[in-house]
Design an enzyme around this catalytic site. Structure first.
Site, mmCIF file in Angstrom:
data_model
loop_
_atom_site.group_PDB
_atom_site.id
_atom_site.type_symbol
_atom_site.label_atom_id
_atom_site.label_comp_id
_atom_site.label_asym_id
_atom_site.label_seq_id
_atom_site.Cartn_x
_atom_site.Cartn_y
_atom_site.Cartn_z
ATOM 1 C CG ASP A 485 -59.281 26.124 2.794
ATOM 2 O OD1 ASP A 485 -59.273 26.991 1.918
ATOM 3 O OD2 ASP A 485 -58.681 25.038 2.703
HETATM 4 C C1 BGC Z 1 -61.141 21.693 6.317
HETATM 5 C C2 BGC Z 1 -59.931 22.349 5.707
HETATM 6 C C3 BGC Z 1 -59.981 22.180 4.223
HETATM 7 C C4 BGC Z 1 -61.303 22.707 3.696
HETATM 8 C C5 BGC Z 1 -61.457 22.575 2.217
HETATM 9 C C6 BGC Z 1 -62.390 22.236 5.706
HETATM 10 O O1 BGC Z 1 -63.488 21.587 6.217
HETATM 11 O O2 BGC Z 1 -61.134 21.893 7.702
HETATM 12 O O3 BGC Z 1 -58.754 21.818 6.250
HETATM 13 O O4 BGC Z 1 -58.946 22.867 3.626
HETATM 14 O O5 BGC Z 1 -62.392 22.074 4.325
HETATM 15 O O6 BGC Z 1 -61.746 21.296 1.818
HETATM 16 C C1 NOJ Z 2 -56.392 21.998 3.849
HETATM 17 C C2 NOJ Z 2 -56.305 22.607 2.497
HETATM 18 O O1 NOJ Z 2 -55.942 21.633 1.560
HETATM 19 C C3 NOJ Z 2 -55.338 23.745 2.459
HETATM 20 O O2 NOJ Z 2 -55.379 24.372 1.223
HETATM 21 C C4 NOJ Z 2 -55.632 24.711 3.569
HETATM 22 O O3 NOJ Z 2 -54.727 25.737 3.503
HETATM 23 C C5 NOJ Z 2 -55.641 24.051 4.917
HETATM 24 N N1 NOJ Z 2 -56.550 22.969 4.890
HETATM 25 C C6 NOJ Z 2 -55.989 25.001 6.053
HETATM 26 O O4 NOJ Z 2 -57.313 25.336 6.085
#
Ligand code: BGC
Ligand code: NOJ
Length: 813
Positions: A485
């Protein structure tokens, strides 16, 4: 020896915490369906029904000081001493403390001055209520007179506005008191059809329902005015902050023990059945629930049912490996965590407020492979819910709200990995269950009635979404982001007030392509091909296979950096994850996925990529996400470079994706490496609890990476795809028991020192008792497979009739 805060009790399937001052609250989850609670080892936490945001029952303060304030508190006043069985909030030193977290229950025991107080917390199956069974025992030889105060603080239902809209909130709170039951009915007279209640099964000697009256304005939970004075005030909340506190005077003879049953419940009434009389809520359903649970005998019977429910869930896959840490992980805690991710996705933990995120499209599809063997019917329902949030062009809402099951407009779509996860999840479901009927289910797009197409067509559209969105190198366009993400290649955000996740994206004209999606497309695209063949759709299988071949060719041609796979191309078409970059030269995701997909296996690309991962990304505590970590903000990469080096997606050990490398290692037959990686991040093997900080019985999303201030420190425990991925990797690729359409395939890839192990696996109604022998210390390859006394060729155990017991011996080369 590092300090220990607790230990496992495998026979009881519990983790036993012996010191309340854990390095972080170590929590557990109550509830199996609808009614849920989070509970820390000192009884902190909160409850909700169905939706942690919209139907929050009790209030919780996030990130408070001190940590973990608010919960299910019992205050015992014995003379001038006030104490709690869970030590907090009074923190009066106890003579004995123990918290046992088990499968959807927690029991907390404290002892002080000859009094033992033990509370068992659980939610009975199919019940919208939490039971708190408090057992008080006088172990002295004198009569003890105690004053007992219970305490819960109500949340004004919407956990989000509860924390911000005080100009309204402070004037809405309403309660009703009826004998020993305190009802919370804020907003019931207008649009709500639900209320909550807190009861005890004996007459009370007093109560309080107004927080300020109970605590005193200047006191915290550790020193409630009423408790210090030893006298309830009978306060009735009108606005402000309603609470529920019972007051009981208890006399215990020497050796006497008494059980008190407290119920925290929730009721929804039909719109035309809301009232008993004018202004008096209809309590029928609450009374029914309370009467089902008003004696210890009834409560114990419900508790046994919950235990049996878990006996059953955990009987489906069982290993005896000779290594107790592996056994407890596989047989108990990893499966338990997978069920928790099923229930909560990424919504409610001590790192997720339960307010922000609903269910993730990609998250839920991945979680599925962790629980499908346990609750296939609910997995089926989940798949339909998820697929109903897909758009007609194959794109998907990235998240949906569990209460409404509608896509979340706040975040929208555009994460170009999402569609492929549907194929991944559905094929996982089909292999486990053989239930092909699901493919014919009519499933809408974006929940619009009339737009239905079969689930199978959703899969085709998902597959095509990737090929309809290829970039200049024939690789998948990344869109808003792929699995990571935080790799926001089209974001270009300079404004600290906008979210990387939701801000406008410059995808128009972007050349940003993802090698992670390419690997996923090849891996799960093959699943799609196999499924088509299974269904006799050979032309479609051939068509899909051609696209997969093209993708492999594109990866080999444009995705190879010499020693590893590139991570991506950026907006301008420049390499990301290349030795040519200054930072972020190598990434785990693309190397994991391309290795899993076996791209370039024959040509040695896989070997090289995995060797590079070992050399550049592996560390004492696990494999970091990228290296070198980013040390400044790269506007063209986005959130990934916003984290300090070593945390989260910026070179943290993102436990979720370590299994991709483990599976990659099994693809090249290196069971030793796969298992070493597996053990490194597996909580049961982590020795230093103080450093690890979070719960030792579940995976965390992240361990701080080698560039971090405290490498190895865990964060974001519980709700992470790590649970399902480690389960999938360990059971299917390492221990090697793979459900397939036509039977169980046996294909272990293990460490040579693993000489034998036994697995019990229930599959499609039959029970397989599988013994794996590895006399020559090999890592992979079945030499002989004996099924019910007969040697068979190949490594596939065919399907047996329901109810059969099948004995299998597999001998490795
Ligand atoms: C986090 C991710 C997460 C994303 C969506 C980011 O700030 O680092 O792990 O999947 O937010 O909520
Ligand atoms: C947390 C999210 O829930 C997941 O969808 C994502 O792939 C990972 N973070 C990595 O960014």
């Amino acid at each position: 020896m590092a300090k220990e805060y607790g230990h496992y009790d495998d026979a009881a399937r519990e983790y036993v915490i012996t010191d309340p001052c854990t390095p972080w609250p170590w929590i557990n989850y109550l509830g199996t369906e609808d009614f849920f609670g989070l509970i820390s080892n000192t009884a902190g936490g909160y409850s909700f029904c169905k939706d942690a945001r919209f139907r929050r029952i009790t209030r919780y303060r996030y990130n408070g000081v001190p940590m973990d304030a608010g919960g299910r508190y019992f205050y015992i006043k014995d003379g001038d001493t006030v104490w709690n069985p869970g030590w907090k909030p009074c923190k009066t030193p106890l003579d004995f403390y123990e918290c046992r977290h088990g499968m959807n229950y927690t029991s907390i025991e404290g002892r002080k001055d000859g009094i033992t107080a033990k509370v068992l917390f659980f939610v009975p199956l199919k019940t919208w209520a939490e039971v708190q069974k408090l057992t008080l025992t006088n172990t002295t030889d004198v009569v003890k007179k105690l004053k007992l105060f219970s305490f819960q603080e109500w949340c004004l239902w919407n956990a989000s506005t509860d924390m911000e809209n005080f100009q309204r909130n402070f004037s809405t709170g309403e309660v009703e008191i009826d004998g020993s039951v305190i009802y919370h009915k804020t907003e019931y007279k207008e649009r709500r059809n639900h209320y909550a209640y807190y009861s005890v099964n004996v007459p009370v000697q007093g109560f309080d329902t107004d927080r300020e009256s109970f605590l005193g304005l200047y006191n915290g939970f550790d020193a409630p005015q009423v408790v210090l004075e030893g006298k309830p005030r009978g306060s009735v909340a009108h606005g402000w902050s309603p609470i529920a506190s019972h007051y009981l005077e208890i006399e215990l003879k020497p050796g006497e023990s008494r059980d008190l049953i407290f119920i925290l419940g929730y009721v929804e009434n039909a719109q035309d059945d809301k009232w008993e009389s004018k202004g008096v809520i209809n309590k029928r359903m609450a009374r029914e629930t309370m009467s089902r649970l008003d004696t210890p005998v009834k409560v114990d019977a419900e508790f046994r049912k919950l235990n049996e429910y878990w006996d059953n869930l955990l009987s489906i896959f069982n290993v005896e490996s000779g290594d107790e840490r592996m056994d407890r992980t596989v047989n108990i805690w990893n499966q338990y965590q997978c069920m928790i991710t099923f229930c909560f996705s990424r919504s409610a933990s001590f790192f997720e407020s339960g307010i922000g995120r609903g269910m993730g499209f990609r998250d839920s599809n991945q979680d599925l492979i962790g629980f499908v063997h346990q609750i296939p019917e609910r997995a089926r329902e989940r798949i339909i819910d998820i697929a109903s949030t897909q758009f007609a062009d194959g794109g998907c809402y990235h998240q949906y709200q569990p209460l409404t099951k509608r896509g979340n407009d706040g975040i929208g779509g555009g994460f170009n990995d999402d569609p492929m996860w549907l194929i991944f999840g559905v094929c996982g479901y089909l292999r486990e269950t053989g239930d092909f009927s699901i493919l014919d289910e009519p499933v809408p797009f974006d929940n619009v009635p009339g737009s239905e197409k079969s689930l199978f067509e959703h899969l085709t559209i998902s597959f095509d979404h990737v090929i309809n969105n290829l970039g200049p190198h024939g690789l998948p366009l990344i869109g808003r982001a792929d699995w990571n993400d935080c790799l926001n290649l089209n974001c270009f955000s300079n404004d600290p007030d906008e979210s990387f996740q939701t801000t406008e994206n410059k995808t128009e004209g972007s050349k940003a392509e993802s090698l992670m999606i390419a690997g996923l497309f090849v891996f799960s695209g093959r699943d799609y091909v196999e499924l088509c063949r299974q269904l006799g759709k050979n032309a479609e299988a051939d068509r899909a296979q051609r696209h997969i071949d093209d993708m492999i060719a594109a990866v080999e041609k444009y995705g190879w950096d010499g020693n590893w796979f590139l991570r991506a191309y950026d907006y301008y078409g420049r390499k990301v994850g290349s030795h040519e970059n200054e930072e972020g030269q190598i990434f785990i995701e693309s190397n994991g996925w391309c290795a899993m997909a076996g791209i370039g296996l024959k040509e040695g690309l896989c070997d090289k990529a995995l060797d590079s991962v070992k050399e550049r990304l592996d560390s004492e505590h696990g494999i970091v996400l990228n290296n070198p970590a980013f040390t400044r903000y790269y506007i063209e990469y986005g959130e990934i470079s916003s984290y300090p080096a070593g945390y989260k997606e910026n070179a943290g050990i993102f436990c979720h994706n370590n299994p991709w490398v483990m599976i990659g290692e099994t693809v090249r037959g290196n069971g030793k490496a796969a298992m070493e990686y597996w053990r490194k991040i597996c909580p049961a093997y982590i020795e230093d609890q103080t450093l690890h900080k979070v719960e030792p019985y579940v995976y965390s999303q992240m361990l701080a990476g080698k560039d971090a201030f405290r490498p190895g420190e865990g964060k974001n425990s519980w709700l992470t795809g790590t649970a399902a991925w480690n389960w999938y990797t360990n059971t299917q690729f390492i221990l090697g028991i793979k459900p397939t359409y036509n039977g169980l395939e046996i294909d272990p890839c293990i460490s040579p020192d693993m000489k034998e192990y036994k697995i019990t696996r229930k599959f499609r109604g039959a029970t397989y008792q599988i013994e794996i022998k590895n006399p020559n210390g090999s890592m992979r390859g079945i030499k002989s497979l004996i099924v019910e006394g007969k040697e068979i060729t190949g490594n596939l155990i065919p399907l047996f009739a329901e109810g059969s017991k099948v004995h299998v011996t597999a001998i490795l080369q």
